[in-house]
Design a protein around this motif. Structure first.
Motif, PDB file in Angstrom:
ATOM      1  N   UNK A  19      86.856  85.556  64.188  1.00  0.00           N
ATOM      2  CA  UNK A  19      85.779  86.147  64.964  1.00  0.00           C
ATOM      3  C   UNK A  19      86.184  86.148  66.428  1.00  0.00           C
ATOM      4  N   UNK A  20      86.197  87.316  67.042  1.00  0.00           N
ATOM      5  CA  UNK A  20      86.551  87.409  68.461  1.00  0.00           C
ATOM      6  C   UNK A  20      85.274  87.240  69.284  1.00  0.00           C
ATOM      7  N   UNK A  21      85.167  86.148  70.061  1.00  0.00           N
ATOM      8  CA  UNK A  21      83.885  85.829  70.684  1.00  0.00           C
ATOM      9  C   UNK A  21      83.465  86.745  71.820  1.00  0.00           C
ATOM     10  N   UNK A  22      84.430  87.293  72.575  1.00  0.00           N
ATOM     11  CA  UNK A  22      84.035  88.098  73.722  1.00  0.00           C
ATOM     12  C   UNK A  22      83.174  87.275  74.663  1.00  0.00           C
ATOM     13  N   UNK A  23      81.943  87.732  74.893  1.00  0.00           N
ATOM     14  CA  UNK A  23      81.016  87.013  75.773  1.00  0.00           C
ATOM     15  C   UNK A  23      80.154  86.006  75.017  1.00  0.00           C
ATOM     16  N   UNK A  24      80.519  85.701  73.769  1.00  0.00           N
ATOM     17  CA  UNK A  24      79.707  84.817  72.931  1.00  0.00           C
ATOM     18  C   UNK A  24      80.270  83.408  72.787  1.00  0.00           C
ATOM     19  N   UNK A  25      81.143  82.993  73.698  1.00  0.00           N
ATOM     20  CA  UNK A  25      81.746  81.660  73.582  1.00  0.00           C
ATOM     21  C   UNK A  25      80.700  80.539  73.543  1.00  0.00           C
ATOM     22  N   UNK A  26      79.644  80.571  74.371  1.00  0.00           N
ATOM     23  CA  UNK A  26      78.634  79.504  74.275  1.00  0.00           C
ATOM     24  C   UNK A  26      77.941  79.469  72.910  1.00  0.00           C
ATOM     25  N   UNK A  27      77.710  80.641  72.325  1.00  0.00           N
ATOM     26  CA  UNK A  27      77.110  80.700  70.989  1.00  0.00           C
ATOM     27  C   UNK A  27      78.023  80.059  69.957  1.00  0.00           C
ATOM     28  N   UNK A  45      70.109  83.130  65.868  1.00  0.00           N
ATOM     29  CA  UNK A  45      71.019  84.121  66.438  1.00  0.00           C
ATOM     30  C   UNK A  45      70.411  85.505  66.244  1.00  0.00           C
ATOM     31  N   UNK A  46      70.293  86.268  67.318  1.00  0.00           N
ATOM     32  CA  UNK A  46      69.743  87.612  67.147  1.00  0.00           C
ATOM     33  C   UNK A  46      70.598  88.650  67.878  1.00  0.00           C
ATOM     34  N   UNK A  47      70.587  89.847  67.324  1.00  0.00           N
ATOM     35  CA  UNK A  47      71.356  90.939  67.901  1.00  0.00           C
ATOM     36  C   UNK A  47      71.329  92.138  66.964  1.00  0.00           C
ATOM     37  N   UNK A  56      79.111  85.589  61.238  1.00  0.00           N
ATOM     38  CA  UNK A  56      79.004  84.187  61.644  1.00  0.00           C
ATOM     39  C   UNK A  56      78.338  83.331  60.571  1.00  0.00           C
ATOM     40  N   UNK A  57      77.355  83.867  59.873  1.00  0.00           N
ATOM     41  CA  UNK A  57      76.718  83.088  58.817  1.00  0.00           C
ATOM     42  C   UNK A  57      77.691  82.824  57.667  1.00  0.00           C
ATOM     43  N   UNK A 144      68.238  79.206  70.747  1.00  0.00           N
ATOM     44  CA  UNK A 144      68.251  80.660  70.549  1.00  0.00           C
ATOM     45  C   UNK A 144      69.391  81.288  71.342  1.00  0.00           C
ATOM     46  N   UNK A 145      70.162  82.142  70.665  1.00  0.00           N
ATOM     47  CA  UNK A 145      71.239  82.879  71.319  1.00  0.00           C
ATOM     48  C   UNK A 145      71.168  84.353  70.955  1.00  0.00           C
ATOM     49  N   UNK A 146      71.392  85.194  71.938  1.00  0.00           N
ATOM     50  CA  UNK A 146      71.524  86.631  71.687  1.00  0.00           C
ATOM     51  C   UNK A 146      72.996  86.973  71.507  1.00  0.00           C
ATOM     52  N   UNK A 147      73.309  87.684  70.412  1.00  0.00           N
ATOM     53  CA  UNK A 147      74.671  88.160  70.198  1.00  0.00           C
ATOM     54  C   UNK A 147      74.986  89.251  71.216  1.00  0.00           C
ATOM     55  N   UNK A 148      76.145  89.177  71.813  1.00  0.00           N
ATOM     56  CA  UNK A 148      76.578  90.194  72.772  1.00  0.00           C
ATOM     57  C   UNK A 148      77.764  90.949  72.184  1.00  0.00           C
ATOM     58  N   UNK A 149      77.514  92.163  71.655  1.00  0.00           N
ATOM     59  CA  UNK A 149      78.597  92.919  71.013  1.00  0.00           C
ATOM     60  C   UNK A 149      79.731  93.214  71.986  1.00  0.00           C
ATOM     61  N   UNK A 150      80.943  93.279  71.458  1.00  0.00           N
ATOM     62  CA  UNK A 150      82.075  93.666  72.284  1.00  0.00           C
ATOM     63  C   UNK A 150      81.918  95.112  72.730  1.00  0.00           C
TER      64      UNK A 150
END
Length: 219
Positions: A19-27, A45-47, A56-57, A144-150
């Motif tokens: 999984x390439x995290x991009x801006x999702x490293x904290x998630x 996790x929402x997005x 991720x699940x 709660x985390x929002x998924x940030x797509x690449x």
């Protein structure tokens, strides 16, 4: 030739490693922490569709395989407890039936006592979930985390780096074609590149746009 293409068609198992995290490293850091928790806690996790929630699940379940009981609820599966000290992953929360939500509420109430934890995913933030209040309020109390797509540019750069790491001569024109004509989740796109490289070696053909088209038709 067709069978050789089919033999190397893309195939991958979702994992945290691919999984390439991009801006999702904290998630990702929070998810890894959640895998070890047994305190009744919940990570939400929402997005949008295609952002990587389901990946991720599935990766979470694979990561703890053999370490603790686990259960993934998705695509109309019946809601059920994973067992004592278990991890429950629930995909697409907004699509769950009333019966499943009632069972989820019971699991949430008993999760701390049974040393369980949960990872739940949905397309909306908790405040926008249209469902029974007792469940949505419990969800809202979790982390709660929002998924940030690449972005497309991030995908292009990642794919070009992946191709370069395999010594592939892969042009930006081919990456653009791949993004327009294939699934857009990055692990799948990288698996296409791997399949393209294997097909090139197996068939003794250069990596070209026509060969890429054959790979995509074999999906």
């Amino acid at each position: 030739m067709k069978q050789l293409i089919l033999d190397v068609r893309p195939d991958f198992t979702p994992s945290l490693a691919n999984f390439v995290p991009g801006d999702n490293a904290p998630l990702i850091a929070a998810l890894r922490e959640q895998l070890s928790r047994r305190d009744g806690s919940l990570l939400y996790i929402w997005g949008p569709t295609g952002s990587g929630r389901s990946h991720l699940l599935l990766a979470a379940i694979a990561e703890i395989q053999g370490q603790r009981p686990s259960r993934l609820v998705s695509d109309g599966d019946d809601m059920a407890s994973p067992g004592d000290q278990g991890l429950l992953c629930v995909d697409d929360l907004g699509a769950q039936s009333e019966a499943s939500l009632a069972e989820l509420f019971r699991i949430l109430i008993n999760a701390r006592e049974r040393q369980q934890s949960l990872i739940v995913a949905g397309s909306e933030p908790p405040a926008s979930l249209v469902m029974r209040d007792d469940v949505s309020s419990r969800i809202a109390q979790g982390l709660i985390f929002e998924m940030r797509p690449l972005t497309d540019e991030q995908k292009i750069e990642t794919l070009m780096q992946h191709a370069d790491s395999r010594g592939m001569r892969f042009t930006r024109e081919m990456v653009g074609y791949l993004l327009r004509r294939s699934r857009r989740d990055l692990p799948w796109l990288m698996a296409v590149l791997d399949a393209l490289d294997e097909a090139s070696l197996s068939l003794g053909r250069p990596i070209t746009l026509p060969l890429l088209r054959e790979i995509l038709r074999a999906e």
